[in-house]
Write a protein that holds these residues in place. Structure first.
Motif, PDB file in Angstrom:
ATOM      1  N   ARG A  12     -14.045   8.543 -12.997  1.00  0.00           N
ATOM      2  CA  ARG A  12     -15.126   9.451 -12.679  1.00  0.00           C
ATOM      3  C   ARG A  12     -16.411   8.712 -12.704  1.00  0.00           C
ATOM      4  O   ARG A  12     -16.568   7.779 -13.438  1.00  0.00           O
ATOM      5  CB  ARG A  12     -15.189  10.447 -13.826  1.00  0.00           C
ATOM      6  CG  ARG A  12     -15.242  11.727 -13.605  1.00  0.00           C
ATOM      7  CD  ARG A  12     -15.760  12.716 -14.473  1.00  0.00           C
ATOM      8  NE  ARG A  12     -16.872  13.294 -13.744  1.00  0.00           N
ATOM      9  CZ  ARG A  12     -17.833  13.944 -14.314  1.00  0.00           C
ATOM     10  NH1 ARG A  12     -17.816  14.083 -15.568  1.00  0.00           N
ATOM     11  NH2 ARG A  12     -18.801  14.421 -13.623  1.00  0.00           N
ATOM     12  N   PRO A  65     -14.115   4.556 -25.567  1.00  0.00           N
ATOM     13  CA  PRO A  65     -13.924   5.968 -25.901  1.00  0.00           C
ATOM     14  C   PRO A  65     -14.298   6.852 -24.716  1.00  0.00           C
ATOM     15  O   PRO A  65     -15.350   6.676 -24.119  1.00  0.00           O
ATOM     16  CB  PRO A  65     -14.875   6.195 -27.069  1.00  0.00           C
ATOM     17  CG  PRO A  65     -15.045   4.866 -27.697  1.00  0.00           C
ATOM     18  CD  PRO A  65     -14.925   3.865 -26.586  1.00  0.00           C
ATOM     19  N   GLY A  66     -13.437   7.788 -24.406  1.00  0.00           N
ATOM     20  CA  GLY A  66     -13.675   8.648 -23.250  1.00  0.00           C
ATOM     21  C   GLY A  66     -12.753   8.303 -22.100  1.00  0.00           C
ATOM     22  O   GLY A  66     -12.695   9.030 -21.106  1.00  0.00           O
ATOM     23  N   LEU A  68      -8.965   7.978 -20.903  1.00  0.00           N
ATOM     24  CA  LEU A  68      -7.604   8.357 -21.281  1.00  0.00           C
ATOM     25  C   LEU A  68      -6.606   7.397 -20.651  1.00  0.00           C
ATOM     26  O   LEU A  68      -6.849   6.884 -19.562  1.00  0.00           O
ATOM     27  CB  LEU A  68      -7.305   9.769 -20.774  1.00  0.00           C
ATOM     28  CG  LEU A  68      -8.271  10.868 -21.218  1.00  0.00           C
ATOM     29  CD1 LEU A  68      -7.934  12.157 -20.491  1.00  0.00           C
ATOM     30  CD2 LEU A  68      -8.186  11.068 -22.715  1.00  0.00           C
ATOM     31  N   VAL A  69      -5.504   7.219 -21.336  1.00  0.00           N
ATOM     32  CA  VAL A  69      -4.459   6.342 -20.822  1.00  0.00           C
ATOM     33  C   VAL A  69      -3.150   7.122 -20.745  1.00  0.00           C
ATOM     34  O   VAL A  69      -2.730   7.728 -21.729  1.00  0.00           O
ATOM     35  CB  VAL A  69      -4.269   5.093 -21.727  1.00  0.00           C
ATOM     36  CG1 VAL A  69      -3.268   4.139 -21.086  1.00  0.00           C
ATOM     37  CG2 VAL A  69      -5.606   4.388 -21.951  1.00  0.00           C
ATOM     38  N   ILE A  95      -7.770   7.392 -16.879  1.00  0.00           N
ATOM     39  CA  ILE A  95      -8.641   8.465 -16.399  1.00  0.00           C
ATOM     40  C   ILE A  95      -9.902   8.487 -17.248  1.00  0.00           C
ATOM     41  O   ILE A  95      -9.840   8.612 -18.475  1.00  0.00           O
ATOM     42  CB  ILE A  95      -7.946   9.843 -16.480  1.00  0.00           C
ATOM     43  CG1 ILE A  95      -6.645   9.829 -15.665  1.00  0.00           C
ATOM     44  CG2 ILE A  95      -8.873  10.940 -15.962  1.00  0.00           C
ATOM     45  CD1 ILE A  95      -5.877  11.126 -15.724  1.00  0.00           C
ATOM     46  N   THR A  97     -13.218  10.258 -18.598  1.00  0.00           N
ATOM     47  CA  THR A  97     -13.807  11.581 -18.748  1.00  0.00           C
ATOM     48  C   THR A  97     -15.310  11.473 -19.017  1.00  0.00           C
ATOM     49  O   THR A  97     -15.945  12.426 -19.445  1.00  0.00           O
ATOM     50  CB  THR A  97     -13.165  12.341 -19.934  1.00  0.00           C
ATOM     51  OG1 THR A  97     -13.450  11.626 -21.140  1.00  0.00           O
ATOM     52  CG2 THR A  97     -11.671  12.474 -19.752  1.00  0.00           C
ATOM     53  N   LEU A  98     -15.840  10.303 -18.744  1.00  0.00           N
ATOM     54  CA  LEU A  98     -17.249  10.077 -19.070  1.00  0.00           C
ATOM     55  C   LEU A  98     -18.156  10.665 -18.015  1.00  0.00           C
ATOM     56  O   LEU A  98     -17.814  10.731 -16.841  1.00  0.00           O
ATOM     57  CB  LEU A  98     -17.501   8.567 -19.201  1.00  0.00           C
ATOM     58  CG  LEU A  98     -16.739   7.956 -20.363  1.00  0.00           C
ATOM     59  CD1 LEU A  98     -16.710   6.445 -20.241  1.00  0.00           C
ATOM     60  CD2 LEU A  98     -17.386   8.371 -21.672  1.00  0.00           C
ATOM     61  N   HIS A  99     -19.323  11.050 -18.463  1.00  0.00           N
ATOM     62  CA  HIS A  99     -20.260  11.731 -17.579  1.00  0.00           C
ATOM     63  C   HIS A  99     -21.140  10.716 -16.878  1.00  0.00           C
ATOM     64  O   HIS A  99     -22.296  10.570 -17.163  1.00  0.00           O
ATOM     65  CB  HIS A  99     -21.107  12.681 -18.425  1.00  0.00           C
ATOM     66  CG  HIS A  99     -22.217  13.332 -17.668  1.00  0.00           C
ATOM     67  ND1 HIS A  99     -22.029  13.964 -16.480  1.00  0.00           N
ATOM     68  CD2 HIS A  99     -23.528  13.449 -17.942  1.00  0.00           C
ATOM     69  CE1 HIS A  99     -23.173  14.459 -16.059  1.00  0.00           C
ATOM     70  NE2 HIS A  99     -24.111  14.160 -16.926  1.00  0.00           N
TER      71      HIS A  99
END
Lengths: 101, 485
Positions: A12, A65-66, A68-69, A95, A97-99
């Motif tokens: 992302r 951190p943030g 995913l595996v 994946i 998930t960080l903004h």
């Protein structure tokens, strides 16, 4: 023995740019005496695939951190995280998930 | 094999049979099937618990293409398609704000993003609206005024939630509940715009928009500006198209980050509206956050397992070697802490849940912040004192401003010695809450090239603000509303 591991990275916030914008990588990892666990895989990714700003993907020896595996479509927390020993044809997905940024 | 030290048992804890696919919360392994049920149930429970969405009501889903809002669309689709008794009963529409101008996308990339989003939105069958961030330049000043609450909305003067549901079901039976009460097959709203891929705004508009963003002195202020413009565009769309509710896709993770970020921004007084399930500051349009109980991880896994489409865009642009925004720092902080202490984010979230919005005060315009529409929180305190007793304002902090005479509101607005022209930066200050003042100053370079307060012997000292200076990087509707006040 050779390992053929399919990596699919979905990020992302433009982090595909860290990998030349390529979302899916299929790689064959070379033979080596050390076992191919996720820990070593990450090192390999950092050296061979990451084009820029490794700190956006990794922190220390693990992922940032943030991020995913998934290993074969399952949460890596169920598989031993960094200690999971890669098998032939394993599929690893990252994946973010960080903004953004 | 030896079990790895950090692995969890691989059987689903819910059904005891399926192979676990992911770990939820601190150590609960779920199989795919049970996870899906858990995820879908949570949405219905969230709406059911809060009881603010009435049957037949028009609800606008604000969609970014990101994982959370895309999962939200899917939950609405799931909810609407369930069998009659458990079916969600509102009428959804979608809105997407295209922000490529400030995300460093080329026109070609923007077109591509739009095309992908339009495909995604069309596939839902719901009416949708595509708007460009540039359209914020054309917003009316009225968007900065709360609209009158609709009669009967949220059970204020109308039927209670239960009554509304019961009468809705009865009506359905009378009408012979053949199909669903929602448009399952309609395409985009006739008035939503051209059915062909909408073209991009003109270069001049894009430039003007970019000027506002480039004028921002910090990444933090720029991020706040983006959120403000986006929210105003969405609320305006809702207002124009008759939607009384807007659903935003903020996840639990995002809400926790926002809580601490907004605290750091000086919005402590408004944490409840900023992060709670309901946000009623706009009056006639209520913002709800139905995804706030889902962690970013749950959403990511759900989307992956069940094929929820997303469209990812680059982040808001930053300047070369600029310090990160407070938003980014807090995210990094929380996510980092979460690694070692896996209850961090949920604890922040649950603490936030205990905040409840203050009952609405007198809605006199002079008591609402120009930008965020929250009640002004600047009476007294460090800022009240600074602007009242020292600095260029002089005069007593307790005197009333000349233009207001509301007996109900002893708001101490300092009376300035100088009478700034309406168009001067300083004139904005009394109209802004504490944190919006800080953001405003960073947006218009209030303090000039240098920075904020150089300390003299440890005491912060006001440098002369650029009272007369360019304000034209503020969006026109903000300036118009400020002048009107």
């Amino acid at each position: 023995s050779k390992l053929s591991v399919v990596h699919c990275f979905y990020f992302r916030g433009g982090a595909e740019l860290l990998f030349d914008g390529v979302k899916k990588h299929q790689v064959t990892l070379p033979c080596q005496p050390e076992p191919w666990d996720i820990r070593n895989l990450l090192k390999w990714i950092k050296q061979n695939l990451l084009k820029e700003r490794p700190e956006l993907f990794m922190q220390g020896e693990s992922v940032r951190p943030g991020i995913l595996v998934l290993i074969n479509e399952a949460d890596w927390e169920l598989m031993g995280e960094l200690d999971y020993k890669l098998q032939d044809q394993d599929n690893v997905v990252f994946i973010s998930t960080l903004h953004g940024g | 094999d030896r079990p790895c030290p950090r692995s969890h048992p691989r059987t689903c804890m819910k059904c005891g049979q399926g192979t676990a696919a992911l770990v939820i919360r601190v150590g609960d392994p779920f199989c795919r099937g049970c996870f899906r049920e858990y995820f879908v149930h949570k949405f219905r429970a969230m709406l059911g618990k809060n009881r603010v969405i009435f049957p037949g009501e028009k609800v606008l889903l604000a969609v970014s293409g990101g994982p959370a809002s895309s999962a939200m669309i899917r939950q609405v689709q799931e909810g609407l398609s369930r069998e009659a008794a458990k079916r969600l009963r509102f009428v959804p529409g979608l809105v997407y704000v295209e922000e490529g101008a400030v995300r460093r996308q080329s026109p070609e990339q923007r077109e591509q993003t739009l095309a992908q989003m339009e495909t995604l939105l069309q596939a839902t069958g719901f009416p949708y609206h595509l708007i460009h961030l540039e359209e914020a330049l054309e917003l009316p000043p009225s968007i900065l005024q709360p609209g009158l609450e609709r009669a009967g909305a949220s059970g204020t003067s109308g039927p209670s939630y239960k009554e509304a549901v019961d009468s809705f079901i009865q009506q359905q039976r009378q009408d012979g509940d053949g199909g669903s009460s929602v448009p399952g097959h309609s395409s985009q709203d006739a008035a939503a715009g051209p059915s062909a891929t909408p073209r991009l705004p003109g270069a001049a508009q894009t430039q003007e928009l970019l000027r506002s963003f480039e004028a921002a002195g910090t990444a933090t202020a720029r991020e706040e500006l983006l959120q403000m413009l986006r929210t105003h565009l969405i609320v305006q769309t809702a207002r124009l198209r008759g939607y009384g509710k807007v659903m935003m896709g903020e996840s639990l993770t995002r809400v926790a980050v926002k809580l601490l970020t907004n605290l750091s921004l000086g919005r402590g007084a408004f944490l409840a509206v900023d992060t709670g399930f309901t946000d009623q500051r706009h009056g006639d349009v209520m913002v709800v956050r139905p995804m706030r109980d889902y962690t970013a991880k749950e959403i990511a896994f759900y989307n992956r397992f069940f094929g929820v489409p997303t469209v990812i865009v680059p982040p808001l642009f930053t300047k070369h070697r600029e310090k990160p925004s407070i938003h980014q720092l807090v995210e990094r902080f929380l996510l980092g802490l979460q690694e070692e202490f896996p209850s961090t984010i949920s604890t922040v979230y649950r603490t936030g849940e205990k905040l409840s919005p203050e009952p609405a005060k007198a809605s006199s315009e002079s008591q609402r912040c120009l930008l965020c529409l929250c009640g002004l929180d600047t009476e007294g305190g460090e800022w009240g004192g600074q602007w009242g007793a020292r600095g260029i304002w002089g005069a007593a902090p307790r005197s009333r401003a000349r233009s207001q005479a509301t007996a109900a509101a002893p708001l101490s607005v300092p009376v300035p010695i100088l009478v700034p022209r309406a168009e001067s930066k300083a004139a904005y200050i009394p109209m802004l809450c504490y944190s919006c003042r800080l953001t405003f100053k960073e947006l218009v370079r209030f303090w000039g090239a240098g920075g904020r307060f150089p300390a003299v012997m440890g005491v912060p000292r006001l440098t002369a603000p650029l009272v007369q200076g360019p304000l034209d990087t503020l969006p026109p509707y903000v300036r118009a509303e400020a002048q009107r006040r």
